[in-house]
Enzyme design. Structure first.
Site, PDB file in Angstrom:
ATOM      1  N   ASP A  31     -99.487  24.637 -26.914  1.00 45.51           N
ATOM      2  CA  ASP A  31    -100.686  24.100 -26.270  1.00 45.51           C
ATOM      3  C   ASP A  31    -100.317  23.226 -25.074  1.00 45.51           C
ATOM      4  O   ASP A  31     -99.295  22.535 -25.090  1.00 45.51           O
ATOM      5  CB  ASP A  31    -101.476  23.276 -27.289  1.00 45.51           C
ATOM      6  CG  ASP A  31    -102.883  22.982 -26.832  1.00 45.51           C
ATOM      7  OD1 ASP A  31    -103.396  23.706 -25.955  1.00 45.51           O
ATOM      8  OD2 ASP A  31    -103.473  22.016 -27.346  1.00 45.51           O
ATOM      9  N   ASN A  79    -109.689  33.141 -27.474  1.00 43.92           N
ATOM     10  CA  ASN A  79    -109.281  32.999 -26.069  1.00 43.92           C
ATOM     11  C   ASN A  79    -109.981  33.976 -25.136  1.00 43.92           C
ATOM     12  O   ASN A  79    -109.953  33.797 -23.907  1.00 43.92           O
ATOM     13  CB  ASN A  79    -107.764  33.158 -25.926  1.00 43.92           C
ATOM     14  CG  ASN A  79    -106.978  31.951 -26.412  1.00 43.92           C
ATOM     15  OD1 ASN A  79    -105.795  32.075 -26.751  1.00 43.92           O
ATOM     16  ND2 ASN A  79    -107.611  30.784 -26.466  1.00 43.92           N
TER      17      ASN A  79
END
Length: 255
Positions: A31, A79
């Site tokens: 991340d 996503n």
């Protein structure tokens, strides 16, 4: 996704040689790519490109240290909601990673496995994923699991549907549905559960990643943004892991 006996044969020798405090399987939520780029006034895609470089560094460090299995969260089922240009760039990076790095991973005796739903993927990407698994299928060194178009809730729901269909066909009874039966129908069937889940960038959540498999994993959240990750940050996480006492719901020794 993987044969249990085959995986045991592949990883047994390394496990025997590994220090007791070293996790057998680490999973990483990579991340912070977008924030890394934004902080530097760069396009988000540059953060993702630098994130691929961080992945190369980290995988090599994990191999050098002796980590048997590494699972990386490369693209979640959620996503797809990102801007189309960013999704397209991520798909391009995946293609380049496989084309450019697969030979090196194969040379390093790394077995590549893919976790996630492939049904709606572009045919070219599906073919590359199949190629990666086929080429490295007999490798006996580290196992790299790429969670791509992956969502843990979706994975568990799919396992539940499969078991419900077996009950409907009279192949099993509801009473025969055990945790082991569910586990055998997950994307990661045959893979030991992760001992350690690392998330970078300081965020403190699993984000639909390996929620079943990580039930007893140690969780470590590091503030470093993923493009800056590498051996030093990994060693810091492993040192913290080594200080943890894993009890699996029981009591510590002597208590």
């Amino acid at each position: 996704m993987a044969d249990r006996q085959g995986l045991a044969q592949n990883t047994g020798a390394a496990a025997a040689a590994a220090p007791a405090a070293l996790p057998r399987h680490i999973a990483i939520i990579m991340d912070g790519n977008g924030r890394w780029a934004t902080q530097r006034g760069l396009p988000r895609v540059e953060g993702h490109r630098r994130g691929v470089e961080a992945l190369r560094r980290t995988l090599k460090a994990a191999r050098d240290i002796g980590i048997e299995i590494v699972t990386v969260y490369s693209f979640s089922s959620e996503n797809w909601s990102r801007p189309p240009a960013e999704v397209s760039a991520l798909m391009g990076l995946l293609k380049r990673f496989i084309r450019n790095d697969l030979a090196e991973l194969h040379e390093a005796n790394v077995r590549v496995l893919i976790a996630g739903d492939r049904t709606a993927l572009d045919p070219e990407i599906r073919a590359l994923l199949v190629e990666a698994e086929a080429l490295t299928a007999r490798n006996l060194g580290q196992t790299l699991i790429v969670a791509f178009n992956y969502g843990s809730r979706q994975e568990i729901a799919a396992a539940a549907r499969t078991l419900a269909e077996e009950v409907a066909r009279g192949e099993r009874t509801p009473q025969s549905i055990t945790p082991e039966a569910i586990e055998a129908r997950l994307n990661t069937a045959g893979i030991p559960d992760p001992d350690l889940v690392i998330r970078t960038s300081g965020e403190m959540r699993l984000s639909n990643f390996l929620m079943w498999q990580a039930a007893y994993a140690e969780l470590i959240f590091q503030p470093v943004l993923w493009p800056d990750y590498g051996r030093e940050a990994l060693e810091e996480a492993l040192a913290e892991y080594g200080r943890r006492e894993r009890r699996y719901g029981g009591l510590a020794a002597g208590r």
